[in-house]
Design a protein around this motif. Structure first.
Motif, PDB file in Angstrom:
ATOM      1  N   TYR A  37      14.970 -31.374 -60.489  1.00 14.02           N
ATOM      2  CA  TYR A  37      13.894 -31.099 -61.432  1.00 14.02           C
ATOM      3  C   TYR A  37      12.589 -31.536 -60.777  1.00 14.02           C
ATOM      4  O   TYR A  37      12.488 -32.659 -60.285  1.00 14.02           O
ATOM      5  CB  TYR A  37      14.115 -31.859 -62.746  1.00 14.02           C
ATOM      6  CG  TYR A  37      13.003 -31.640 -63.737  1.00 14.02           C
ATOM      7  CD1 TYR A  37      12.928 -30.463 -64.465  1.00 14.02           C
ATOM      8  CD2 TYR A  37      12.028 -32.613 -63.925  1.00 14.02           C
ATOM      9  CE1 TYR A  37      11.893 -30.255 -65.370  1.00 14.02           C
ATOM     10  CE2 TYR A  37      10.991 -32.411 -64.824  1.00 14.02           C
ATOM     11  CZ  TYR A  37      10.938 -31.231 -65.549  1.00 14.02           C
ATOM     12  OH  TYR A  37       9.914 -31.019 -66.423  1.00 14.02           O
ATOM     13  N   ARG A  38      11.573 -30.671 -60.764  1.00  9.31           N
ATOM     14  CA  ARG A  38      10.415 -30.926 -59.902  1.00  9.31           C
ATOM     15  C   ARG A  38       9.068 -30.923 -60.613  1.00  9.31           C
ATOM     16  O   ARG A  38       8.034 -31.004 -59.959  1.00  9.31           O
ATOM     17  CB  ARG A  38      10.391 -29.883 -58.777  1.00  9.31           C
ATOM     18  CG  ARG A  38      11.650 -29.910 -57.920  1.00  9.31           C
ATOM     19  CD  ARG A  38      11.593 -28.927 -56.790  1.00  9.31           C
ATOM     20  NE  ARG A  38      12.844 -28.923 -56.025  1.00  9.31           N
ATOM     21  CZ  ARG A  38      13.056 -28.181 -54.949  1.00  9.31           C
ATOM     22  NH1 ARG A  38      12.114 -27.359 -54.517  1.00  9.31           N
ATOM     23  NH2 ARG A  38      14.211 -28.240 -54.319  1.00  9.31           N
ATOM     24  N   ASP A  39       9.064 -30.832 -61.927  1.00  8.05           N
ATOM     25  CA  ASP A  39       7.799 -30.774 -62.644  1.00  8.05           C
ATOM     26  C   ASP A  39       7.330 -32.192 -62.976  1.00  8.05           C
ATOM     27  O   ASP A  39       7.437 -32.654 -64.114  1.00  8.05           O
ATOM     28  CB  ASP A  39       7.955 -29.936 -63.921  1.00  8.05           C
ATOM     29  CG  ASP A  39       6.614 -29.680 -64.597  1.00  8.05           C
ATOM     30  OD1 ASP A  39       5.572 -29.968 -63.978  1.00  8.05           O
ATOM     31  OD2 ASP A  39       6.618 -29.193 -65.746  1.00  8.05           O
ATOM     32  N   PHE A  40       6.825 -32.879 -61.970  1.00 12.15           N
ATOM     33  CA  PHE A  40       6.327 -34.239 -62.148  1.00 12.15           C
ATOM     34  C   PHE A  40       5.296 -34.530 -61.070  1.00 12.15           C
ATOM     35  O   PHE A  40       5.226 -33.837 -60.049  1.00 12.15           O
ATOM     36  CB  PHE A  40       7.473 -35.255 -62.064  1.00 12.15           C
ATOM     37  CG  PHE A  40       8.235 -35.224 -60.751  1.00 12.15           C
ATOM     38  CD1 PHE A  40       7.839 -35.992 -59.662  1.00 12.15           C
ATOM     39  CD2 PHE A  40       9.357 -34.410 -60.599  1.00 12.15           C
ATOM     40  CE1 PHE A  40       8.533 -35.957 -58.459  1.00 12.15           C
ATOM     41  CE2 PHE A  40      10.059 -34.359 -59.405  1.00 12.15           C
ATOM     42  CZ  PHE A  40       9.648 -35.134 -58.339  1.00 12.15           C
ATOM     43  N   GLU A  41       4.461 -35.525 -61.316  1.00  6.64           N
ATOM     44  CA  GLU A  41       3.541 -36.006 -60.294  1.00  6.64           C
ATOM     45  C   GLU A  41       4.055 -37.336 -59.755  1.00  6.64           C
ATOM     46  O   GLU A  41       4.843 -38.023 -60.412  1.00  6.64           O
ATOM     47  CB  GLU A  41       2.127 -36.188 -60.849  1.00  6.64           C
ATOM     48  CG  GLU A  41       1.983 -37.385 -61.780  1.00  6.64           C
ATOM     49  CD  GLU A  41       0.539 -37.825 -62.017  1.00  6.64           C
ATOM     50  OE1 GLU A  41      -0.383 -37.272 -61.398  1.00  6.64           O
ATOM     51  OE2 GLU A  41       0.352 -38.748 -62.851  1.00  6.64           O
ATOM     52  N   ILE A  42       3.613 -37.677 -58.556  1.00  5.92           N
ATOM     53  CA  ILE A  42       3.906 -38.974 -57.959  1.00  5.92           C
ATOM     54  C   ILE A  42       2.595 -39.733 -57.804  1.00  5.92           C
ATOM     55  O   ILE A  42       1.583 -39.161 -57.385  1.00  5.92           O
ATOM     56  CB  ILE A  42       4.588 -38.815 -56.591  1.00  5.92           C
ATOM     57  CG1 ILE A  42       5.990 -38.217 -56.751  1.00  5.92           C
ATOM     58  CG2 ILE A  42       4.672 -40.156 -55.865  1.00  5.92           C
ATOM     59  CD1 ILE A  42       6.689 -37.954 -55.439  1.00  5.92           C
ATOM     60  N   VAL A  43       2.609 -41.002 -58.164  1.00  2.00           N
ATOM     61  CA  VAL A  43       1.471 -41.878 -57.916  1.00  2.00           C
ATOM     62  C   VAL A  43       1.930 -42.954 -56.952  1.00  2.00           C
ATOM     63  O   VAL A  43       2.791 -43.783 -57.288  1.00  2.00           O
ATOM     64  CB  VAL A  43       0.942 -42.518 -59.216  1.00  2.00           C
ATOM     65  CG1 VAL A  43      -0.330 -43.314 -58.914  1.00  2.00           C
ATOM     66  CG2 VAL A  43       0.670 -41.463 -60.282  1.00  2.00           C
ATOM     67  N   VAL A  44       1.391 -42.921 -55.741  1.00  2.00           N
ATOM     68  CA  VAL A  44       1.704 -43.925 -54.724  1.00  2.00           C
ATOM     69  C   VAL A  44       0.586 -44.954 -54.722  1.00  2.00           C
ATOM     70  O   VAL A  44      -0.580 -44.625 -54.494  1.00  2.00           O
ATOM     71  CB  VAL A  44       1.830 -43.303 -53.322  1.00  2.00           C
ATOM     72  CG1 VAL A  44       2.094 -44.395 -52.277  1.00  2.00           C
ATOM     73  CG2 VAL A  44       2.931 -42.265 -53.286  1.00  2.00           C
ATOM     74  N   GLU A  55      -1.469 -40.501 -43.847  1.00  2.00           N
ATOM     75  CA  GLU A  55      -0.958 -39.372 -43.071  1.00  2.00           C
ATOM     76  C   GLU A  55       0.370 -38.879 -43.628  1.00  2.00           C
ATOM     77  O   GLU A  55       0.604 -37.667 -43.708  1.00  2.00           O
ATOM     78  CB  GLU A  55      -0.808 -39.779 -41.602  1.00  2.00           C
ATOM     79  CG  GLU A  55      -2.136 -39.939 -40.873  1.00  2.00           C
ATOM     80  CD  GLU A  55      -1.969 -40.554 -39.497  1.00  2.00           C
ATOM     81  OE1 GLU A  55      -0.804 -40.777 -39.074  1.00  2.00           O
ATOM     82  OE2 GLU A  55      -2.999 -40.827 -38.844  1.00  2.00           O
ATOM     83  N   VAL A  56       1.256 -39.795 -44.007  1.00  2.00           N
ATOM     84  CA  VAL A  56       2.542 -39.405 -44.590  1.00  2.00           C
ATOM     85  C   VAL A  56       2.317 -38.644 -45.892  1.00  2.00           C
ATOM     86  O   VAL A  56       2.921 -37.590 -46.135  1.00  2.00           O
ATOM     87  CB  VAL A  56       3.430 -40.641 -44.841  1.00  2.00           C
ATOM     88  CG1 VAL A  56       4.637 -40.272 -45.708  1.00  2.00           C
ATOM     89  CG2 VAL A  56       3.899 -41.236 -43.519  1.00  2.00           C
ATOM     90  N   ILE A  57       1.438 -39.157 -46.732  1.00  2.00           N
ATOM     91  CA  ILE A  57       1.149 -38.493 -48.008  1.00  2.00           C
ATOM     92  C   ILE A  57       0.552 -37.115 -47.781  1.00  2.00           C
ATOM     93  O   ILE A  57       0.916 -36.136 -48.451  1.00  2.00           O
ATOM     94  CB  ILE A  57       0.223 -39.374 -48.865  1.00  2.00           C
ATOM     95  CG1 ILE A  57       0.988 -40.623 -49.320  1.00  2.00           C
ATOM     96  CG2 ILE A  57      -0.317 -38.598 -50.065  1.00  2.00           C
ATOM     97  CD1 ILE A  57       0.129 -41.651 -50.013  1.00  2.00           C
ATOM     98  N   ASN A  65       6.107 -29.196 -52.401  1.00  2.00           N
ATOM     99  CA  ASN A  65       5.597 -28.864 -53.732  1.00  2.00           C
ATOM    100  C   ASN A  65       5.199 -30.103 -54.518  1.00  2.00           C
ATOM    101  O   ASN A  65       4.959 -30.021 -55.725  1.00  2.00           O
ATOM    102  CB  ASN A  65       6.656 -28.074 -54.513  1.00  2.00           C
ATOM    103  CG  ASN A  65       7.925 -28.896 -54.732  1.00  2.00           C
ATOM    104  OD1 ASN A  65       8.127 -29.924 -54.087  1.00  2.00           O
ATOM    105  ND2 ASN A  65       8.781 -28.438 -55.630  1.00  2.00           N
ATOM    106  N   LEU A  66       5.125 -31.262 -53.863  1.00  2.00           N
ATOM    107  CA  LEU A  66       4.833 -32.503 -54.562  1.00  2.00           C
ATOM    108  C   LEU A  66       3.347 -32.618 -54.911  1.00  2.00           C
ATOM    109  O   LEU A  66       2.478 -32.327 -54.095  1.00  2.00           O
ATOM    110  CB  LEU A  66       5.233 -33.708 -53.705  1.00  2.00           C
ATOM    111  CG  LEU A  66       6.721 -33.914 -53.445  1.00  2.00           C
ATOM    112  CD1 LEU A  66       6.936 -35.133 -52.564  1.00  2.00           C
ATOM    113  CD2 LEU A  66       7.497 -34.062 -54.751  1.00  2.00           C
ATOM    114  N   SER A  67       3.097 -33.062 -56.128  1.00  2.00           N
ATOM    115  CA  SER A  67       1.754 -33.434 -56.560  1.00  2.00           C
ATOM    116  C   SER A  67       1.641 -34.948 -56.426  1.00  2.00           C
ATOM    117  O   SER A  67       2.346 -35.688 -57.127  1.00  2.00           O
ATOM    118  CB  SER A  67       1.520 -32.999 -58.008  1.00  2.00           C
ATOM    119  OG  SER A  67       0.307 -33.530 -58.504  1.00  2.00           O
ATOM    120  N   ILE A  68       0.781 -35.415 -55.525  1.00  2.00           N
ATOM    121  CA  ILE A  68       0.735 -36.844 -55.210  1.00  2.00           C
ATOM    122  C   ILE A  68      -0.671 -37.396 -55.386  1.00  2.00           C
ATOM    123  O   ILE A  68      -1.636 -36.865 -54.826  1.00  2.00           O
ATOM    124  CB  ILE A  68       1.198 -37.117 -53.762  1.00  2.00           C
ATOM    125  CG1 ILE A  68       2.557 -36.481 -53.491  1.00  2.00           C
ATOM    126  CG2 ILE A  68       1.257 -38.626 -53.514  1.00  2.00           C
ATOM    127  CD1 ILE A  68       3.042 -36.655 -52.065  1.00  2.00           C
TER     128      ILE A  68
END
Length: 284
Positions: A37-44, A55-57, A65-68
């Motif tokens: 399931y991929r409908d999410f954002e990531i907060v690092v 650079e990794v981000i 397809n990640l929203s970060i």
């Protein structure tokens, strides 16, 4: 595992912190890029900005397809509670999944949390700890994601895996039964827990007075005091913890944290005196 069936699932943010460990973060983000399931954002959140982490981000922003979101602060000693609160404040999601920058999620990690998300509850997931040898192979990119996140593969290649986990792999439906039957108390674990953002905000986020050792569980204890009870999903939601040194652990910090948690339980405290609200005030 069955597909996500809730039609009105909440907007979701996955929150993680990292500290000068870009190789670890790469593997974790790769795990989230391969979720069912991929409908999410990531907060690092990074305590002290580094070019290597950025650079990794950027790689995952451009090639997946990640929203970060990338949230940073100046490094001034132990700052995990501060950066966690900054990440919470930046998160767009109504539902927050917490993990760490050294914990690679199983492919169904996000899906499982959202399937079990329930108002008035926080979820307590599980962690499988990888040894130093397999961690080094992962960091050197000698192992594929679908290898080291597969209990059967690990067992077949000489790594220690208990019979319980092999049984769950063969009979996935039994994981829910084990979560209900276990006598292990659900706790809020920074590597694998989730909760509604409104509940976290009400608790004033992470306690800025806490140091390493139980800072996540202290938040869970305040949530429970407020009536938000833990629910066990440790056999259904799994992350794979990459081994690393822990030179920052001190007896003094453990004792300090123990005393704070004891006070929270004895007084039934629901809010941190120093937490999310104070981070917002200082940023204003």
């Amino acid at each position: 595992m069955e597909s996500l069936t809730k039609p009105n699932h909440p907007e979701t943010s996955v929150i993680m912190t990292t500290f000068r460990s870009p190789k670890y973060l790469f593997q974790v983000l790769w795990g989230f890029a391969n979720q069912t399931y991929r409908d999410f954002e990531i907060v690092v959140g990074e305590d002290g900005q580094t070019d290597e982490t950025r650079e990794v981000i950027d790689v995952f922003r451009n090639k997946s397809n990640l929203s970060i979101q990338y949230v940073t602060q100046e490094h001034e000693g132990f700052g995990k509670t501060r950066i966690l609160n900054r990440a919470i404040d930046s998160a767009h999601g109504d539902y927050l999944i917490f993990t760490d920058g050294d914990c690679v999620p199983h492919a169904t990690f996000v899906e499982t949390h959202l399937q079990s998300a329930t108002h008035g509850r926080f979820l307590s997931g599980g962690c499988f700890r990888l040894d130093r040898d397999v961690t080094d192979q992962i960091l050197d990119q000698k192992l594929e994601l679908d290898q080291f996140t597969n209990m059967r593969w690990l067992k077949n290649h000489g790594h220690r895996v208990s019979s319980k986990w092999l049984w769950v792999v063969r009979h996935p439906a039994i994981a829910r039964f084990l979560d209900v039957a276990t006598t292990t108390r659900p706790t809020f674990n920074g590597h694998n827990s989730s909760a509604w953002k409104d509940d976290i905000v009400y608790a004033n986020g992470f306690n800025l007075e806490m140091r390493y050792g139980g800072l996540d569980r202290e938040l869970g204890e305040r949530l429970e005091n407020a009536g938000v009870l833990g629910m066990q999903i440790r056999h259904r939601a799994i992350c794979y913890h990459l081994e690393h040194e822990r030179g920052y652990v001190t007896k003094e910090d453990w004792q300090r944290n123990h005393n704070i948690r004891k006070l929270v339980r004895r007084r039934g405290l629901t809010r941190a005196e120093q937490g999310l609200e104070q981070i917002r005030t200082s940023a204003a």
